[in-house]
Design an enzyme around this catalytic site. Structure first.
Site, PDB file in Angstrom:
ATOM      1  CG  HIS A  11      -4.903   0.973   1.552  1.00 43.62           C
ATOM      2  ND1 HIS A  11      -5.926   1.876   1.589  1.00 43.62           N
ATOM      3  CD2 HIS A  11      -3.776   1.708   1.432  1.00 43.62           C
ATOM      4  CE1 HIS A  11      -5.448   3.101   1.509  1.00 43.62           C
ATOM      5  NE2 HIS A  11      -4.135   3.029   1.397  1.00 43.62           N
ATOM      6  CE  LYS A  20     -10.217  -3.824   2.438  1.00 46.88           C
ATOM      7  NZ  LYS A  20      -9.366  -2.710   1.996  1.00 46.88           N
ATOM      8  CG  HIS A  67      -9.947  -2.068  -2.299  1.00 46.27           C
ATOM      9  ND1 HIS A  67     -10.435  -1.121  -1.422  1.00 46.27           N
ATOM     10  CD2 HIS A  67     -10.750  -2.024  -3.391  1.00 46.27           C
ATOM     11  CE1 HIS A  67     -11.500  -0.544  -1.958  1.00 46.27           C
ATOM     12  NE2 HIS A  67     -11.709  -1.072  -3.148  1.00 46.27           N
ATOM     13  CE1 TYR A  80     -13.466  -1.374   3.888  1.00 52.85           C
ATOM     14  CE2 TYR A  80     -13.771   0.473   2.399  1.00 52.85           C
ATOM     15  CZ  TYR A  80     -13.088  -0.130   3.441  1.00 52.85           C
ATOM     16  OH  TYR A  80     -12.030   0.516   4.023  1.00 52.85           O
ATOM     17  CE  LYS A 117      -1.112   4.283   5.478  1.00 53.00           C
ATOM     18  NZ  LYS A 117      -2.288   3.883   6.239  1.00 53.00           N
ATOM     19  CG  ASP A 118      -2.665   5.798  -0.095  1.00 51.11           C
ATOM     20  OD1 ASP A 118      -2.318   5.009   0.809  1.00 51.11           O
ATOM     21  OD2 ASP A 118      -3.855   6.084  -0.317  1.00 51.11           O
TER      22      ASP A 118
END
Length: 133
Positions: A11, A20, A67, A80, A117-118
């Site tokens: 992402h 991050k 990431h 994070y 989604k990923d």
């Protein structure tokens, strides 16, 4: 909170980019950052590090990087801090299983749990046709 074999990412945010600082408070992850900055000598390359509650390592992911992480144990809790707030309209993703990136996620492919989604995110080749950084 993730169980063993959960793969999240890769992402990034296109506007209002985020840096991050990632750490694990329980369990273990293999954490990955991919350089998406076209002007960088490391464009398209990735770095990965095992982060755990026990080893207390952290990973800084600068703006302009994607990431993702693989949970290597059940009940893994990753947190994070970010340099800006999440903005859904600015969300971008690259498929973490993209063959062009060739990331070794440390778990056999048949044991990986990934969201639709990923799994349906663009490949790195598609990203390069319309880069964001």
């Amino acid at each position: 909170l993730s169980k063993k074999g959960v793969l999240r990412g890769l992402h990034y945010q296109m506007q209002k980019t985020q840096g991050k600082l990632v750490r694990v408070v329980s369990g273990v992850v293999f954490d990955v950052a991919v350089d998406l900055r076209q002007s960088s000598q490391t464009y398209g390359q990735w770095v990965g590090v095992e982060i755990s509650a026990e080893n207390k390592k952290q990973l800084w992911i600068p703006p302009g990087f994607a990431h993702g992480f693989m949970s290597l144990e059940d009940d893994t809790h990753l947190i994070y801090k970010t340099t800006s707030y999440y903005n859904q309209e600015s969300d971008g993703a690259i498929n973490p299983l993209c063959k062009n990136l060739n990331i070794d996620w440390e778990i056999p492919a048949e044991n990986i749990i990934i969201s639709s989604k990923d799994n349906q995110a663009q490949s790195f080749v598609q990203y390069k046709l319309n880069p964001k950084f």
